[in-house]
Design an enzyme around this catalytic site. Structure first.
Site, PDB file in Angstrom:
ATOM      1  N   GLN A  26      21.053  52.416  53.329  1.00  0.00           N
ATOM      2  CA  GLN A  26      19.787  51.818  54.158  1.00  0.00           C
ATOM      3  C   GLN A  26      20.225  50.943  55.156  1.00  0.00           C
ATOM      4  OE1 GLN A  26      16.824  53.669  54.108  1.00  0.00           O
ATOM      5  NE2 GLN A  26      18.109  54.961  52.885  1.00  0.00           N
ATOM      6  N   GLU A  31       9.856  48.058  51.830  1.00  0.00           N
ATOM      7  CA  GLU A  31       9.565  49.412  52.405  1.00  0.00           C
ATOM      8  C   GLU A  31      10.085  50.458  51.337  1.00  0.00           C
ATOM      9  OE1 GLU A  31      10.586  52.537  56.036  1.00  0.00           O
ATOM     10  OE2 GLU A  31      11.934  50.781  55.782  1.00  0.00           O
ATOM     11  N   HIS A  32      11.053  50.501  51.050  1.00  0.00           N
ATOM     12  CA  HIS A  32      11.806  51.393  49.930  1.00  0.00           C
ATOM     13  C   HIS A  32      12.165  50.386  48.666  1.00  0.00           C
ATOM     14  CE1 HIS A  32      13.246  53.107  53.851  1.00  0.00           C
ATOM     15  NE2 HIS A  32      12.585  54.073  53.218  1.00  0.00           N
TER      16      HIS A  32
END
Length: 436
Positions: free
Chosen positions: A251, A319-320
């Site tokens: 990411q 977020e993740h």
């Protein structure tokens, strides 16, 4: 608490200074779009994307030509991904029902879930054309039955990106534009001579897109503040450093300011993961980007227990959040602030981003404390209604309403109730008095 930062990202003051520069640039750009419309859009497109087409909106023939450039395998993959995302979105839509109940004899209350009437979907391009973002926004809006869906993505190498255009068209977009960044979201929200404004903006983007959406909020609705991607790995000694490092860098390659954070109760895993990240950055093709993100926005947080790991994760609200521990279900039950959870070592964020079926437009910058991610319900407005169907109910509710209005000093409000009492209950309530 026994929390120890083995690696810390750059100071918050520096991040705030970066945000301030972005804020000023976006404010000036939006003011220019509002004042000069299509002329401003064309100038920005030429300056930022080196793209000056005759029309930013693609015609039907241009859409078809772009789709013809997509290989059979890519077309099959896009359709497979959209089938998974549509299946989950349709299940979510079925969970949202209109209701109507009679709460008292003759008193009927209800609500209806009504689609937003027009939506602008932004799909990021630039260094990494985000084909999947078209599925997440356009297709989900289509499942919600939004009557007008427009979509925009920047040009790639001076032309519309064929796979993005394909995903937009197959997802259900009614209008497709080739515009990027601030000029795209500004044009869709504010409108120009050639583009009718929308009621809502959705889709992820870089810091400039996120800030533009923030400044436009109120003029239009937005899905959420979706800035640079964030990923957190919560791990204990049930997994290894290679897996953790791979998932963090997977990411971090999004952009130069993509936070990546390891939260663990294992000093050995923490140190081995940092070493593994250094090794992978020597061979990763996107290392220029990922290494900058890891250097400036990477954190490694060592905790003393799973409870401390949970507290840190909920506070940071990433977020993740990838959970790889001996108690993944325990985290699922107790996590309350995040974008999306990815549970177990077989699961990964990339599948969630591209194909598995959940939506990848998720809250960043701790917005997970007060909102979830994009889903079919974001495109629906729940509107209530009420009706009184009997004289007896009109008189009875009117008496309560009259007295409660007078309690607050609203004489005109009270008279709305009193006139119903007089007409349907036979009581003569003087103007300006509370019904007894």
């Amino acid at each position: 608490m026994t929390i120890d930062y083995l690696k810390r990202s750059k100071p918050e003051a520096e991040k705030a200074a970066d945000d301030a520069k972005v804020r000023a640039s976006v404010e000036a750009a939006l003011a220019d779009i509002e004042a000069r419309g299509d002329v401003a859009i064309r100038e920005m497109s030429a300056r930022f994307d080196n793209y000056e087409p005759e029309s930013f909106r693609l015609s039907a023939s241009e859409i078809e030509a772009a789709m013809q450039k997509v290989s059979d395998r890519d077309m099959e993959d896009i359709k497979f991904a959209q089938a998974q995302i549509r299946r989950f979105a349709e299940a979510q839509r079925r969970s949202m029902t209109d209701i109507e109940v009679e709460t008292l004899p003759g008193v009927v209350l209800g609500h209806r879930n009504i689609p937003v009437q027009s939506v602008g979907c932004y799909v990021p391009g630039g260094k990494f054309p985000m084909v999947a973002s078209a599925h997440m926004s356009v297709l989900t809006a289509s499942v919600a039955r939004v009557p007008r869906i427009i979509a925009s993505a920047p040009p790639v190498n001076g032309a519309p990106h064929p796979a993005i255009v394909t995903a937009m068209k197959l997802g259900g977009a009614h209008e497709i534009y080739v515009m990027g960044g601030i000029q795209a979201v500004g044009a869709m929200a504010l409108g120009t001579e050639s583009i009718d404004p929308v009621h809502m903006l959705v889709g992820p983007g870089n810091a400039f897109v996120a800030e533009a959406k923030r400044q436009l909020y109120g003029r239009v609705g937005i899905d959420l503040f979706a800035g640079p991607t964030e990923t957190m790995v919560i791990a204990d000694e049930t997994v290894d450093a290679e897996l953790c490092a791979t998932d963090l860098l997977g990411q971090a390659e999004h952009g130069y300011n993509s936070p990546a954070c390891l939260v663990t109760n294992s000093r050995r895993l923490a140190t081995e993961t940092m070493a593994e990240i250094d090794r992978l950055l020597r061979i990763l093709p996107t290392a220029d980007t990922a290494s900058a993100s890891w250097r400036d926005y990477g954190d490694v947080i060592l905790c003393g227990s799973h409870d401390e790991m949970l507290a840190v994760a909920n506070d940071l609200a990433y977020e993740h959040v990838q959970v790889m521990t001996d108690r993944d279900g325990w985290f699922l039950e107790r996590m309350h602030s995040y974008g999306a959870l990815f549970l177990g070592p077989r699961t990964n964020v990339a599948n969630g981003d591209k194909v598995i079926g959940t939506n990848h437009t998720l809250p960043t910058k701790r917005a997970g404390r007060y909102t979830g991610g994009l889903w079919v319900g974001k495109f629906l407005k729940t509107h209530s209604y009420q009706k009184v169907t009997t004289d007896e109910a009109a008189a009875m509710i009117g008496e309560y309403g009259s007295r409660l209005c007078m309690l607050e000093g609203f004489v005109g409000h009270a008279e709305q109730c009193n006139i119903r009492v007089r007409r349907h209950g036979g009581r003569n309530v003087p103007y300006g008095a509370a019904a007894e």
